[in-house]
Write a protein that holds these residues in place. Structure first.
Motif, PDB file in Angstrom:
ATOM      1  N   ARG A 316      53.835  40.538  46.922  1.00  0.00           N
ATOM      2  CA  ARG A 316      51.655  41.159  46.672  1.00  0.00           C
ATOM      3  C   ARG A 316      52.092  40.925  44.636  1.00  0.00           C
ATOM      4  N   ARG A 317      52.732  42.047  44.334  1.00  0.00           N
ATOM      5  CA  ARG A 317      52.561  41.826  42.736  1.00  0.00           C
ATOM      6  C   ARG A 317      52.835  40.503  42.136  1.00  0.00           C
ATOM      7  N   LEU A 318      53.307  39.661  42.940  1.00  0.00           N
ATOM      8  CA  LEU A 318      53.640  38.150  42.225  1.00  0.00           C
ATOM      9  C   LEU A 318      52.792  37.425  42.602  1.00  0.00           C
ATOM     10  N   ARG A 319      51.937  37.679  43.227  1.00  0.00           N
ATOM     11  CA  ARG A 319      50.640  37.072  43.580  1.00  0.00           C
ATOM     12  C   ARG A 319      49.636  37.041  42.604  1.00  0.00           C
ATOM     13  N   GLU A 320      49.027  38.457  42.648  1.00  0.00           N
ATOM     14  CA  GLU A 320      48.579  39.462  41.674  1.00  0.00           C
ATOM     15  C   GLU A 320      48.538  38.944  40.701  1.00  0.00           C
ATOM     16  N   ILE A 321      49.736  38.129  39.596  1.00  0.00           N
ATOM     17  CA  ILE A 321      49.481  37.310  38.693  1.00  0.00           C
ATOM     18  C   ILE A 321      48.299  36.707  38.156  1.00  0.00           C
ATOM     19  N   ASN A 322      48.839  35.619  39.086  1.00  0.00           N
ATOM     20  CA  ASN A 322      47.821  34.364  39.447  1.00  0.00           C
ATOM     21  C   ASN A 322      48.013  33.852  38.287  1.00  0.00           C
ATOM     22  N   ALA A 323      48.851  32.915  37.763  1.00  0.00           N
ATOM     23  CA  ALA A 323      49.403  32.474  36.856  1.00  0.00           C
ATOM     24  C   ALA A 323      49.312  31.263  37.494  1.00  0.00           C
ATOM     25  N   PRO A 324      48.741  30.299  36.678  1.00  0.00           N
ATOM     26  CA  PRO A 324      48.314  28.189  37.390  1.00  0.00           C
ATOM     27  C   PRO A 324      49.457  28.057  37.660  1.00  0.00           C
ATOM     28  N   GLU A 325      50.428  28.160  36.691  1.00  0.00           N
ATOM     29  CA  GLU A 325      51.897  27.756  36.153  1.00  0.00           C
ATOM     30  C   GLU A 325      52.662  27.657  38.325  1.00  0.00           C
ATOM     31  N   MET A 326      52.506  28.866  38.418  1.00  0.00           N
ATOM     32  CA  MET A 326      53.058  29.241  39.802  1.00  0.00           C
ATOM     33  C   MET A 326      52.267  28.514  41.448  1.00  0.00           C
ATOM     34  N   THR A 327      53.124  27.571  42.190  1.00  0.00           N
ATOM     35  CA  THR A 327      51.757  26.813  42.927  1.00  0.00           C
ATOM     36  C   THR A 327      52.233  27.802  44.661  1.00  0.00           C
ATOM     37  N   ALA A 328      52.949  28.607  44.299  1.00  0.00           N
ATOM     38  CA  ALA A 328      53.700  29.662  45.634  1.00  0.00           C
ATOM     39  C   ALA A 328      53.984  30.545  45.672  1.00  0.00           C
ATOM     40  N   ILE A 329      54.081  31.848  46.227  1.00  0.00           N
ATOM     41  CA  ILE A 329      54.804  32.857  46.758  1.00  0.00           C
ATOM     42  C   ILE A 329      55.975  32.438  47.846  1.00  0.00           C
ATOM     43  N   ARG A 330      57.086  32.322  47.911  1.00  0.00           N
ATOM     44  CA  ARG A 330      57.069  32.648  49.521  1.00  0.00           C
ATOM     45  C   ARG A 330      59.043  34.389  49.597  1.00  0.00           C
TER      46      ARG A 330
END
Length: 405
Positions: A316-330
């Motif tokens: 959840r915390r990684l998704r909340e970073i909301n960096a455009p370079e990060m396309t998915a968190i599995r």
């Protein structure tokens, strides 16, 4: 560069042109301490090995006690070694009923090799099926199953034939036919980029293997022992394989692998001819003692449930970073894949994160994906440290790319 570092580069066989080459002086809990005194948070647990972190007192005590009794005394399977027997008993208590007999090995790759021999002998067939993105080790038989052609190609004709299928595609399961001795699959692909199949796919795979008489093999070398939020990843899918392969966290930090199946299957290696599979150091008493101690801590402290809770929070915390370079968190338990838009950005992010004192790594078969697999004992403050450093690494990587452009 220290003398030890120079000798490392000069005398030790290298696995890449650019090893990380941290000079580690000691390890404690979730931390590695380098020779220069710098501390690094181990967010990959030695590639899934150190489920309890480093130097857990129960594991150290078990190793010390066994070392005082005896070390190696005979090739595996010939003497009654208490550490081996008690570990086999405990594993089979925790696994589904039909997984009732254990063969101990030195490593996961060796366990895969033994499994392939079982499959051929039990079925009378030669072919295997595996999946794109798969990683099962680097011995010749295990390499033949690998889902990345770039790793197979330099080594010529490998054992087989092996039919590689698209991972998670139920429509492709018709390619599993009566020529296939076994289908080998990771219930969650780690080196493939933390790919998590649908439960319906896994059930269809089980059904197809039953229809054509092929064995179903789950490679839980990395996913076992609480990593995915269950003691074994098979529990997520409601599917029981014919053989399960284990290693990494199994040994509690010591080298140990195993494959486990029914009496009828594993027993094929003991006759026609006898000694159909041998290992000198497989199931070493020190490794088995450490493994049993580690397993009991994982079960008693319910670290599987802890991994599910902490992993969900970290994702959840990684998704909340909301960096455009990060396309998915599995994420599944404390196995998390961060997918980036570009492989070059992912690799630079890894370097920047390590430089800030947090060890992460990318995956072999998905070069845009960075994998996190910390010890199951990681604390909230350590998660805070890791997330803060990863945010800094993202910013640094982004700024560096802007300068280059």
């Amino acid at each position: 560069m220290t003398e030890l570092h120079e000798l490392f580069l000069k005398r030790l066989a290298q696995t890449s042109d650019a090893p990380i080459a941290l000079e580690i002086s000691r390890a404690e809990g979730c931390w590695l301490v380098a020779a220069d005194g710098r501390r690094y948070l181990d967010l990959i647990a030695g590639i899934g090995v150190s489920a309890l972190g480093h130097g857990h007192p129960n594991v150290i005590a078990a190793i010390e006690a066994q070392a005082r009794r005896h070390l190696h005394v005979m090739v595996y399977g010939e003497y009654v070694i208490e550490a081996q027997v008690q570990l086999a008993r405990r594993l089979t208590e925790l696994l589904p009923t039909k997984l009732e007999r254990v063969y101990f090995t030195n490593s996961g790759a060796e366990a895969i090799e033994g499994t392939l021999k079982v499959a051929r002998k039990a079925t009378g067939r030669e072919a295997f099926a595996a999946f794109d993105g798969a990683y099962h080790g680097d011995t010749m038989g295990a390499l033949a199953l690998a889902g990345n052609p770039a790793f197979r190609a330099p080594f010529g004709n490998l054992p087989g034939p092996v039919r590689h299928l698209p991972f998670g595609d139920s429509a492709a399961l018709d390619q599993i036919d009566s020529t296939i001795a076994a289908v080998v699959i990771e219930p969650v692909q780690a080196e493939g980029g933390v790919r998590i199949p649908a439960a319906s796919f896994m059930r269809s795979l089980r059904d197809r293997c039953d229809q054509v008489g092929a064995l179903l093999v789950f490679d839980e070398v990395l996913t076992g022992f609480g990593r995915t939020g269950k003691l074994f990843a098979l529990e997520h899918f409601g599917v029981v394989p014919d053989i399960i392969v284990m290693a990494k966290a199994l040994g509690g930090g010591m080298p140990l692998g195993a494959f486990c199946g029914s009496d009828d299957l594993i027993g094929t290696l003991s006759h026609d001819p006898p000694l159909g599979h041998l290992t000198t150091f497989g199931g070493h008493p020190l490794s088995c003692a450490a493994a049993l101690a580690s397993l009991e801590v994982i079960v008693a402290d319910d670290l599987s449930a802890r991994a599910a809770m902490i992993g969900a929070d970290l994702a959840r915390r990684l998704r909340e970073i909301n960096a455009p370079e990060m396309t998915a968190i599995r994420a599944i338990g404390l196995l998390i894949g961060i997918e980036f838009a570009e492989a070059q950005f992912a690799h630079r992010f890894v370097a920047e994160t390590i430089s800030r004192g947090v060890i992460v790594n990318w995956t072999l078969n998905a070069d845009k994906v960075v994998r996190l697999a910390p010890p199951l004992t990681i604390e909230a403050a350590e998660i805070d440290f890791a997330v803060a450093r990863m945010i800094e690494a993202l910013d640094a990587t982004r700024q560096e790319r802007q300068v280059v452009r």
